[in-house]
Design a protein around this motif. Structure first.
Motif, PDB file in Angstrom:
ATOM      1  N   SER A   1       0.841  -1.205   0.000  1.00 17.84           N
ATOM      2  CA  SER A   1       0.000   0.000   0.000  1.00 17.84           C
ATOM      3  C   SER A   1       0.873   1.251   0.000  1.00 17.84           C
ATOM      4  N   LYS A   2       0.495   2.220  -0.808  1.00 16.66           N
ATOM      5  CA  LYS A   2       1.169   3.526  -0.773  1.00 16.66           C
ATOM      6  C   LYS A   2       0.427   4.370   0.268  1.00 16.66           C
ATOM      7  N   ILE A   3       1.167   4.922   1.223  1.00 16.91           N
ATOM      8  CA  ILE A   3       0.543   5.763   2.245  1.00 16.91           C
ATOM      9  C   ILE A   3       0.866   7.209   1.896  1.00 16.91           C
ATOM     10  N   LYS A   4      -0.158   7.963   1.551  1.00 19.53           N
ATOM     11  CA  LYS A   4       0.067   9.353   1.143  1.00 19.53           C
ATOM     12  C   LYS A   4      -0.449  10.278   2.254  1.00 19.53           C
ATOM     13  N   LEU A   5       0.508  10.878   2.972  1.00 16.70           N
ATOM     14  CA  LEU A   5       0.153  11.800   4.059  1.00 16.70           C
ATOM     15  C   LEU A   5      -0.064  13.190   3.455  1.00 16.70           C
ATOM     16  N   ILE A   6      -1.255  13.734   3.649  1.00 16.49           N
ATOM     17  CA  ILE A   6      -1.579  15.023   3.037  1.00 16.49           C
ATOM     18  C   ILE A   6      -0.932  16.143   3.845  1.00 16.49           C
ATOM     19  N   ASP A   7      -0.008  16.835   3.202  1.00 12.74           N
ATOM     20  CA  ASP A   7       0.752  17.884   3.882  1.00 12.74           C
ATOM     21  C   ASP A   7       0.271  19.244   3.370  1.00 12.74           C
ATOM     22  N   HIS A   8      -0.619  19.881   4.134  1.00 17.32           N
ATOM     23  CA  HIS A   8      -1.211  21.142   3.670  1.00 17.32           C
ATOM     24  C   HIS A   8      -1.534  21.998   4.896  1.00 17.32           C
ATOM     25  N   SER A   9      -1.146  23.249   4.861  1.00 18.17           N
ATOM     26  CA  SER A   9      -1.338  24.116   6.033  1.00 18.17           C
ATOM     27  C   SER A   9      -2.816  24.222   6.432  1.00 18.17           C
ATOM     28  N   LEU A  10      -3.716  24.284   5.444  1.00 19.48           N
ATOM     29  CA  LEU A  10      -5.139  24.422   5.785  1.00 19.48           C
ATOM     30  C   LEU A  10      -5.675  23.153   6.434  1.00 19.48           C
TER      31      LEU A  10
ATOM     32  N   LYS B   1      -3.822  21.170   8.303  1.00 15.65           N
ATOM     33  CA  LYS B   1      -3.277  21.179   9.677  1.00 15.65           C
ATOM     34  C   LYS B   1      -4.115  22.098  10.569  1.00 15.65           C
ATOM     35  N   HIS B   2      -4.492  23.250  10.008  1.00 16.70           N
ATOM     36  CA  HIS B   2      -5.309  24.194  10.775  1.00 16.70           C
ATOM     37  C   HIS B   2      -6.665  23.570  11.130  1.00 16.70           C
ATOM     38  N   SER B   3      -7.351  23.047  10.113  1.00 15.37           N
ATOM     39  CA  SER B   3      -8.698  22.502  10.350  1.00 15.37           C
ATOM     40  C   SER B   3      -8.656  21.271  11.248  1.00 15.37           C
ATOM     41  N   LEU B   4      -7.631  20.461  11.077  1.00 21.77           N
ATOM     42  CA  LEU B   4      -7.514  19.264  11.910  1.00 21.77           C
ATOM     43  C   LEU B   4      -7.339  19.640  13.386  1.00 21.77           C
ATOM     44  N   SER B   5      -6.640  20.731  13.634  1.00 23.18           N
ATOM     45  CA  SER B   5      -6.458  21.174  15.023  1.00 23.18           C
ATOM     46  C   SER B   5      -7.798  21.598  15.622  1.00 23.18           C
ATOM     47  N   VAL B   6      -8.655  22.210  14.786  1.00 23.46           N
ATOM     48  CA  VAL B   6      -9.996  22.584  15.268  1.00 23.46           C
ATOM     49  C   VAL B   6     -10.796  21.310  15.555  1.00 23.46           C
ATOM     50  N   LEU B   7     -10.687  20.309  14.696  1.00 26.46           N
ATOM     51  CA  LEU B   7     -11.413  19.044  14.917  1.00 26.46           C
ATOM     52  C   LEU B   7     -10.940  18.353  16.189  1.00 26.46           C
ATOM     53  N   ARG B   8      -9.645  18.438  16.459  1.00 24.44           N
ATOM     54  CA  ARG B   8      -9.107  17.752  17.648  1.00 24.44           C
ATOM     55  C   ARG B   8      -9.549  18.428  18.946  1.00 24.44           C
ATOM     56  N   ASP B   9      -9.753  19.724  18.897  1.00 24.70           N
ATOM     57  CA  ASP B   9     -10.062  20.504  20.101  1.00 24.70           C
ATOM     58  C   ASP B   9     -11.392  20.037  20.704  1.00 24.70           C
TER      59      ASP B   9
ATOM     60  N   ARG C   1     -17.897  22.249   9.594  1.00 24.11           N
ATOM     61  CA  ARG C   1     -17.254  23.152   8.637  1.00 24.11           C
ATOM     62  C   ARG C   1     -15.810  22.719   8.366  1.00 24.11           C
ATOM     63  N   HIS C   2     -15.073  22.380   9.427  1.00 23.70           N
ATOM     64  CA  HIS C   2     -13.665  22.028   9.234  1.00 23.70           C
ATOM     65  C   HIS C   2     -13.499  20.617   8.671  1.00 23.70           C
ATOM     66  N   THR C   3     -14.477  19.751   8.928  1.00 21.56           N
ATOM     67  CA  THR C   3     -14.443  18.432   8.264  1.00 21.56           C
ATOM     68  C   THR C   3     -14.556  18.624   6.757  1.00 21.56           C
ATOM     69  N   ALA C   4     -15.417  19.551   6.346  1.00 18.95           N
ATOM     70  CA  ALA C   4     -15.589  19.811   4.908  1.00 18.95           C
ATOM     71  C   ALA C   4     -14.277  20.305   4.292  1.00 18.95           C
ATOM     72  N   THR C   5     -13.610  21.212   4.980  1.00 19.55           N
ATOM     73  CA  THR C   5     -12.347  21.748   4.445  1.00 19.55           C
ATOM     74  C   THR C   5     -11.307  20.641   4.299  1.00 19.55           C
ATOM     75  N   VAL C   6     -11.135  19.859   5.363  1.00 18.81           N
ATOM     76  CA  VAL C   6     -10.136  18.778   5.313  1.00 18.81           C
ATOM     77  C   VAL C   6     -10.493  17.793   4.199  1.00 18.81           C
ATOM     78  N   SER C   7     -11.760  17.419   4.120  1.00 19.96           N
ATOM     79  CA  SER C   7     -12.173  16.417   3.132  1.00 19.96           C
ATOM     80  C   SER C   7     -11.933  16.920   1.717  1.00 19.96           C
ATOM     81  N   GLN C   8     -12.267  18.188   1.485  1.00 21.08           N
ATOM     82  CA  GLN C   8     -12.096  18.736   0.130  1.00 21.08           C
ATOM     83  C   GLN C   8     -10.628  18.701  -0.291  1.00 21.08           C
ATOM     84  N   ILE C   9      -9.750  19.088   0.612  1.00 20.94           N
ATOM     85  CA  ILE C   9      -8.330  19.139   0.240  1.00 20.94           C
ATOM     86  C   ILE C   9      -7.798  17.725   0.008  1.00 20.94           C
ATOM     87  N   ILE C  10      -8.200  16.787   0.846  1.00 22.46           N
ATOM     88  CA  ILE C  10      -7.735  15.407   0.640  1.00 22.46           C
ATOM     89  C   ILE C  10      -8.234  14.883  -0.706  1.00 22.46           C
TER      90      ILE C  10
END
Ligand code: PRP
Ligand code: URA
Length: 207
Positions: free
Chosen positions: A2-11, A13-21, A31-40
């Motif tokens: 399996s190829k593991i592709k880690l998405i490296d994007h500032s937005l 990282k920002h949205s994921l921090s909001v999700l973790r909080d 709202r932040h799930t939508a942002t993360v999902s769109q970029i992925i």
């Protein structure tokens, strides 16, 4: 493998921090799930097959491109639905199949309670959506079910994963690539991802 592709994007990282909080409320979580999902999803589809076409502009002809790949999206219920809404914006023509799985609260073993996949998946590219990859049981079972329909290719699209789940994916389905925004430390005694973000479905759906 399996190829593991880690998405490296500032937005992301920002949205994921909001999700973790833990203080983030449902509205912001969505709202932040939508942002993360769109970029992925944009990353997953970056090199998707296209064919050349000719487009008539107001001033003449231009070379253009049209997505050629036939895509089937399979969100794993419930939490995977949260990523479907964003995927639909980019792929409004894609077929959608559903697999419903729920982890037993005591054993963390997933039980399938629903399955409705499109009739014809053969030779299509299947994207499986599930934000959380913990033990990997849900994802591995979903891929096993989808493979019975003989798709051309499968990619798994997740937001947060644990090393345990990734190892299980690699071992059981080495032909499936994984796109993911974060790989966390470990699972706790209840098989929750640490540090993770808690129960994604409960937080997203406000239950
Ligand atoms: C969550 C999550 C995954 C699964 C991951 O779903 O959305 O499907 O757990 O855990 P695993 O890798 O150990 O299988 P859950 O069973 O909580 O159901 P839900 O989506 O309905 O909340
Ligand atoms: N499912 C979740 O929603 N969160 C976890 O940490 C593990 C499984």
């Amino acid at each position: 493998m399996s190829k593991i592709k880690l998405i490296d994007h500032s937005l992301v990282k920002h949205s994921l921090s909001v999700l973790r909080d833990k203080t983030t409320k449902t509205e912001m979580f969505r709202r932040h799930t939508a942002t993360v999902s769109q970029i992925i999803i944009v990353e997953v589809l970056k090199d998707i097959a296209t064919k050349e076409i000719t487009v008539e502009t107001p001033l003449g002809n231009s070379k253009g491109h049209k997505v050629q790949e036939k895509i089937v999206v399979v969100p794993v219920l419930r939490a995977g639905l949260s990523m479907l809404f964003s995927t639909r914006d980019f792929l409004p023509w894609a077929s959608v199949g559903f697999i419903g799985l729920e982890r037993d609260e005591n054993t963390a073993i997933a039980r399938e309670y629903y399955q409705k996949l499109p009739q014809n998946i053969k030779n299509k590219y299947v994207l499986i959506l599930d934000p959380m990859l913990a033990t990997g049981g849900s994802l591995v079972d979903t891929i096993t079910a989808v493979k019975q329909k003989q798709p051309k290719n499968i990619s798994a699209v997740c937001i947060v994963g644990a090393p345990e789940g990734i190892e299980r994916l690699k071992k059981n389905h080495p032909d499936v690539d994984l796109y993911i925004a974060a790989i966390d430390s470990h699972l706790d005694e209840n098989k929750f991802i640490v540090p993770g973000l808690g129960d994604f479905g409960d937080r997203y759906f406000g239950t």
